[in-house]
Design an enzyme around this catalytic site. Sequence first.
Site, PDB file in Angstrom:
ATOM      1  N   GLY A   1       7.653  -7.201  -6.071  1.00 36.31           N
ATOM      2  CA  GLY A   1       8.600  -7.086  -6.651  1.00 36.31           C
ATOM      3  C   GLY A   1       7.022  -6.716  -8.627  1.00 36.31           C
ATOM      4  O   GLY A   1       6.897  -5.301  -8.233  1.00 36.31           O
TER       5      GLY A   1
ATOM      6  N   SER B   1       3.331  -5.829  -0.774  1.00 37.61           N
ATOM      7  CA  SER B   1       3.757  -4.859  -2.473  1.00 37.61           C
ATOM      8  C   SER B   1       3.378  -5.617  -3.223  1.00 37.61           C
ATOM      9  O   SER B   1       1.506  -6.417  -3.222  1.00 37.61           O
ATOM     10  CB  SER B   1       5.066  -4.984  -2.271  1.00 37.61           C
ATOM     11  OG  SER B   1       5.518  -4.168  -3.231  1.00 37.61           O
ATOM     12  N   TYR B   2       3.928  -6.282  -4.296  1.00 32.87           N
ATOM     13  CA  TYR B   2       3.094  -7.445  -4.986  1.00 32.87           C
ATOM     14  C   TYR B   2       2.543  -9.110  -5.190  1.00 32.87           C
ATOM     15  O   TYR B   2       1.814  -9.154  -4.977  1.00 32.87           O
ATOM     16  CB  TYR B   2       3.770  -7.612  -6.656  1.00 32.87           C
ATOM     17  CG  TYR B   2       3.404  -8.093  -7.645  1.00 32.87           C
ATOM     18  CD1 TYR B   2       2.969  -6.941  -9.221  1.00 32.87           C
ATOM     19  CD2 TYR B   2       3.023  -9.400  -8.322  1.00 32.87           C
ATOM     20  CE1 TYR B   2       1.986  -7.426  -9.883  1.00 32.87           C
ATOM     21  CE2 TYR B   2       2.430  -9.486  -9.093  1.00 32.87           C
ATOM     22  CZ  TYR B   2       2.140  -8.987 -10.066  1.00 32.87           C
ATOM     23  OH  TYR B   2       0.982  -9.247 -11.281  1.00 32.87           O
TER      24      TYR B   2
ATOM     25  N   ASP C   1       3.857   5.201   2.319  1.00 34.42           N
ATOM     26  CA  ASP C   1       4.895   4.776   0.688  1.00 34.42           C
ATOM     27  C   ASP C   1       4.488   5.424   0.381  1.00 34.42           C
ATOM     28  O   ASP C   1       3.003   5.819  -0.145  1.00 34.42           O
ATOM     29  CB  ASP C   1       4.446   3.626   1.191  1.00 34.42           C
ATOM     30  CG  ASP C   1       4.455   2.853  -0.239  1.00 34.42           C
ATOM     31  OD1 ASP C   1       5.571   2.871  -1.535  1.00 34.42           O
ATOM     32  OD2 ASP C   1       3.390   2.045  -0.238  1.00 34.42           O
TER      33      ASP C   1
ATOM     34  N   HIS D   1       7.046   1.541   2.389  1.00 27.53           N
ATOM     35  CA  HIS D   1       6.513   0.266   2.170  1.00 27.53           C
ATOM     36  C   HIS D   1       6.852  -0.841   2.184  1.00 27.53           C
ATOM     37  O   HIS D   1       6.285  -1.974   2.980  1.00 27.53           O
ATOM     38  CB  HIS D   1       7.348   0.251   0.904  1.00 27.53           C
ATOM     39  CG  HIS D   1       6.702  -0.421  -0.436  1.00 27.53           C
ATOM     40  ND1 HIS D   1       5.563  -0.178  -1.112  1.00 27.53           N
ATOM     41  CD2 HIS D   1       6.989  -1.879  -0.639  1.00 27.53           C
ATOM     42  CE1 HIS D   1       4.791  -1.767  -1.965  1.00 27.53           C
ATOM     43  NE2 HIS D   1       5.999  -1.499  -1.827  1.00 27.53           N
TER      44      HIS D   1
END
Lengths: 486, 486
Positions: free
Chosen positions: A81, A176-177, A399, A458
């Site tokens: 996020g 991701s994050y 992605d 992603h």
Amino acid sequence: MAQARGRLYGLLLLCFSCKWVSTAPTEHLISSLPGQPQVSFRQYSGYINVDESAGTNLFYYFVEAQSNASSQPLALWLNGGPGCSSIGGGAFTELGPFYPNGKGDGLRINPYSWNKVANVLFLESPAGVGWSYSRIPAGYRYNDARVANESLVFLLRWFQRFPEYSERPLFLTGESYAGHYIPQLALLMARHNGRMSRGAAAFGFNLHGILVGNPLLNYGVDTSATYSFLWSHGLISDNTYKGVASTCDFRYGYTGQNPDDASKSQGKKAHACPNFLVSARAEVGAFINMYDVTLDVCAPPIVHQALLLHKLMGHLVETSKEGSDEVDVCIDHELTRYLNHPTVQRALHANLTSLPYAWEACSDIVDYKYEDQLEDMLPLLKDLVKSRVRIWIFSGDQDSVVPLTGTRSQLTTLAHHLRLKTMIPYSAWYANGQVGGWVEAYEESLGLVYATVRGAAHMVPYAQPERALILFSSFLHAQPLPSRSS
Amino acid sequence: MAQARGRLYGLLLLCFSCKWVSTAPTEHLISSLPGQPQVSFRQYSGYINVDESAGTNLFYYFVEAQSNASSQPLALWLNGGPGCSSIGGGAFTELGPFYPNGKGDGLRINPYSWNKVANVLFLESPAGVGWSYSRIPAGYRYNDARVANESLVFLLRWFQRFPEYSERPLFLTGESYAGHYIPQLALLMARHNGRMSRGAAAFGFNLHGILVGNPLLNYGVDTSATYSFLWSHGLISDNTYKGVASTCDFRYGYTGQNPDDASKSQGKKAHACPNFLVSARAEVGAFINMYDVTLDVCAPPIVHQALLLHKLMGHLVETSKEGSDEVDVCIDHELTRYLNHPTVQRALHANLTSLPYAWEACSDIVDYKYEDQLEDMLPLLKDLVKSRVRIWIFSGDQDSVVPLTGTRSQLTTLAHHLRLKTMIPYSAWYANGQVGGWVEAYEESLGLVYATVRGAAHMVPYAQPERALILFSSFLHAQPLPSRSS
């Protein structure tokens, strides 16, 4: 304070694990989830307090392995996020044992669940995500360091409740994050273990490796890669790409502008990059899933129609087929409906404090220090390579948000700087007779591996669940990805 | 000679078309194809002689429009290669009314056939392709000019047999090496029409436009784009791509070497580019469809198994579902089986001379002057723009052989050089509620258009039949591609 408590629980842990008796918390045992197909493994979920003063309680969902749970490794999964849910992302739309059914009122089996080969722990982090919460507003103010600290405390306390897992090989995984979360948590664990080796902590993490997909590692490199990806995949024009490439510098953040320069310069020059970014957004349009440029999107009119029908007829129209191999592009909508049902929350021991908002896949409540996203994670990965933590990084190749090209170049650089020996040169790997992606591996122990997953978003296990499971399983056992088509 | 004959037929044509009476050759009428679903439109196929001295006979397959055939336009379709079949490619696996069924012993309906909006003529060209043949070995020696000339003669003679189509708006369409065939044929038609306007020919082509997908336009640009596409899509490594980009010059052909330099220089330098090309091939591996890097391949072991089963049990296992929306990656195998069946050839009036070889999708018999592939087609497109021929060029965006990036940059250059006004800036277009691709259009009449087709192969109508039909229909009517999602 947290450390002192960690030490205390560590002592308890040691004791429990000596006896090797299951002491999993019965109050967290899930008897059954509404509309759940029958399974033979156990599931747990509930809250763990990680900060008494702020009243911060993190929610977790834990699935034991489908077979031989007592001898399989343990994997923690973290979505990114920052502010997105590991329950809504990882657990129920990517790699957990169940997906929502098309109606959003029950579950169907994910045949490629990662709990086929591991016990998997999904952590809802930080507070403000999903059902994780804090008692005070300050409890929602986060930065990378606080997330890492609370995750460490969470794990220490979780192991206290599940002591039979305390010596199990531990793997940190996410996407991701989590490219920020995981290296920082892994280094914190190493530091904790250092204290243990000096006698200052009673418990040490048995950390074997980290696995991160489409990770944010360096904002400047990754965001530049976004625009070259959009261009090379046909989503933006030659002119716009040339403009972005020549006027934007994403080391300063998403505006692509050095704030000093922007305040000094006047007129056109000051807006050159932002204007090209506006063009790029207009060219891509509003109906592309930026996390998978080849995937269709869940058409809003259909969703709307489905919701209306639901009101009229008491159920949603079926938008995905049971057991279908196709990707269900409306899965988020179905899951949101499912997780907001009171019976589902009761079964999960969730939302015990009656939060004044609905469960959402990504939260607006978390107040994150966004400057932290500009931190470069490569130096941390270097430290982890040196401390012999296995590092596998992968990219779903469709992605555009954290594209393979940026991640690959950073891994190439990392291996080059550390002078790591190439064990598997860049080559195709295989899954079910087809190319699963490409891989490059370093060191004899496959301690550093970069892999792409062909045709994946992603959210890799969402779009390519079978390929993702093969990748995860190979990672766990430090085995090369299959190099033959059959 | 051919011109004189063309003139003669032109006179006949004019006469026939005045009367507006169907004189379609009954001996070429197809009563029914084996295993064909019932349809209401007429189909024709047969041979047209294009060179008496060489005994060169080109095979064609013609499908009338599904409704209002007498008022719909006429489109010629040409596959490329050079040496690949417009019957096996275009007609039966891309845009024709039928696809082979999974067993290869019958046909199924293509719901997105281009004969929903046009009468479509598939030409098997040049001789040596499919069932087209020559009586003498020299008849198989081709270059671009001879192909264009024979195609022109073919059309003149075909119109003589189908005079009711002679004044119908005519469109030339095709893909791949048809990027060479079509501009050259269009200019030859323009020249022929010039002769008519000077009274030297009795018949003029009613050419309205050309439509070419993933066209070879400039070998140097297109082949460089191949390697940047492979790199940006994850199929080759940073190192190999940098090597190719810095040492190869594809203006000299596929080896990337100036032959003069190669013969002069010694040692490593002479082999630098070829060595990087070898690396690239090794990295991509043998199990990727280079014409669609996201599509799976027809697994050889399964095909083999299917053939064995066929021998044992008298039929092939079904590899595709009737009416399925999924792409059938084994369609070529099924079609080859179908077209080689004697009953199919009889129904098509094909192979009347009992050729000493089987029908194949692409032919080794054609002896093509490969130097012609290095010719730049941009100057020809410029001439066509100036002579007001509508030009739409499109790219299936998953193709690495003639990738969108090279084609797009050439069209951008063309529009820039001709100072054409941009009517539709680079933006998404839509098909069935999803993004069909991106488009940029020039001139008020949409006389020059570049479009991508999202998720499509080199063979666009094969991988994305619905999007391809929308594109074709918009082209025919010079209408903008749909710019909204609903």
